[in-house]
Design a protein around this motif. Structure first.
Motif, PDB file in Angstrom:
ATOM      1  N   CYS A 169       0.845  -1.200   0.000  1.00  0.00           N
ATOM      2  CA  CYS A 169       0.000   0.000   0.000  1.00  0.00           C
ATOM      3  C   CYS A 169       0.878   1.247   0.000  1.00  0.00           C
ATOM      4  O   CYS A 169       1.987   1.244   0.529  1.00  0.00           O
ATOM      5  N   ASP A 192       0.460   3.780   1.731  1.00  0.00           N
ATOM      6  CA  ASP A 192       0.429   4.358   3.083  1.00  0.00           C
ATOM      7  C   ASP A 192       1.838   4.714   3.584  1.00  0.00           C
ATOM      8  O   ASP A 192       2.745   3.871   3.553  1.00  0.00           O
ATOM      9  N   ALA A 202      -4.213   0.502  -1.345  1.00  0.00           N
ATOM     10  CA  ALA A 202      -4.775  -0.792  -0.942  1.00  0.00           C
ATOM     11  C   ALA A 202      -4.097  -2.000  -1.601  1.00  0.00           C
ATOM     12  O   ALA A 202      -4.708  -3.062  -1.723  1.00  0.00           O
ATOM     13  N   HIS A 253      -2.137  -4.064   5.022  1.00  0.00           N
ATOM     14  CA  HIS A 253      -1.905  -3.633   6.408  1.00  0.00           C
ATOM     15  C   HIS A 253      -3.232  -3.299   7.075  1.00  0.00           C
ATOM     16  O   HIS A 253      -4.157  -2.797   6.414  1.00  0.00           O
ATOM     17  N   CYS A 279      -5.988   0.231   7.004  1.00  0.00           N
ATOM     18  CA  CYS A 279      -5.780   0.696   5.623  1.00  0.00           C
ATOM     19  C   CYS A 279      -6.942   1.596   5.194  1.00  0.00           C
ATOM     20  O   CYS A 279      -8.097   1.159   5.163  1.00  0.00           O
ATOM     21  N   GLY A 280      -6.611   2.851   4.869  1.00  0.00           N
ATOM     22  CA  GLY A 280      -7.641   3.820   4.481  1.00  0.00           C
ATOM     23  C   GLY A 280      -8.371   3.413   3.209  1.00  0.00           C
ATOM     24  O   GLY A 280      -9.563   3.671   3.064  1.00  0.00           O
TER      25      GLY A 280
HETATM   26 CO    CO Z   1      -3.375   1.186   3.018  1.00  0.00          CO
END
Ligand code: CO
Length: 216
Positions: free
Chosen positions: A45, A47, A70, A101, A104-105
């Motif tokens: 991801c 992130d 994602a 993870h 995860c947004g």
């Molecule tokens: Co994420």
């Protein structure tokens, strides 16, 4: 402004890092500049809290990296597919790892049924994973448990998407690599969890429908 100061600090930090690396190993940069020979392709991801090299304890040159929202492997995404192709055919990576993870947004956004504009087609892929596993996910009462489970299931489905590619199937049958693995990174503890996906079993199952090893 605070951000201007920290922006400039990046170049100061870079100089210090170069000095430190040269002190540790005077050949560090000249060696790295000639070639890369990573054993791992990591698909994770975007992130900012999940940094491939750092969480794997690997140095520059040891892991080939692709990151997106994602950690998706989408059939029409030339970016991800080019990375997989290059990793398998030119770098001969031994493992392809899909690493999701918790927290995860991207997964969270996909679980909320609402219009996210330009993100809609991307999140659709995560929503499709939800639909495929709707029964299992809907049976989980606690929303945060359901969210964590979708993170894991999404990693599993993206591993299958990697296995569906012709280069992975052909290379594995001819040379015995790459194997595909699914991991989840737990942000709360800093721990990597191996989902222990049975690669051989999944490869055989996928090849029933998606066998691309013949022809051409
Ligand atoms: Co994420």
């Amino acid at each position: 402004m605070h951000i201007d100061k920290s922006y400039q600090e990046i170049f100061v930090a870079n100089k210090k890092w170069v000095e430190r690396k040269n002190n540790e190993n005077p050949d560090f940069f000249s060696h790295l500049a000639t070639e890369q020979n990573p054993d791992y392709l990591y698909i994770g991801c975007s992130d900012s809290r999940v940094h491939a090299n750092e969480i794997m304890g690997l140095e520059p040159g040891q892991v080939f990296v692709h990151r997106n929202i994602a950690n998706m492997v989408v059939n029409t995404d030339l970016n991800a597919l080019s990375v997989i192709n290059y990793g398998v055919e030119y770098l001969s990576v031994k493992y392809i790892i899909v690493c999701g993870h918790y927290n995860c947004g991207g997964i969270k956004a996909a679980m909320q049924p609402r219009d996210m504009g330009i993100l809609n087609p991307w999140l659709r892929n995560v929503r499709d994973v939800y639909r495929l596993h709707e029964k299992e996910l809907d049976a989980i009462e606690d929303p945060s448990d359901r969210y964590n489970r979708l993170v894991e299931i999404n990693v599993y489905e993206q591993c299958l998407n990697v296995i569906k590619t012709a280069e992975v199937q052909k290379s594995y049958l001819e040379k015995g690599y790459p194997r595909v693995a699914g991991w989840v990174y737990d942000l709360n503890e800093g721990v990597l969890i191996d989902l222990k996906i049975d690669f051989e079993k999944e490869l055989n199952r996928i090849r029933k429908i998606y066998d691309l090893t013949k022809g051409k």
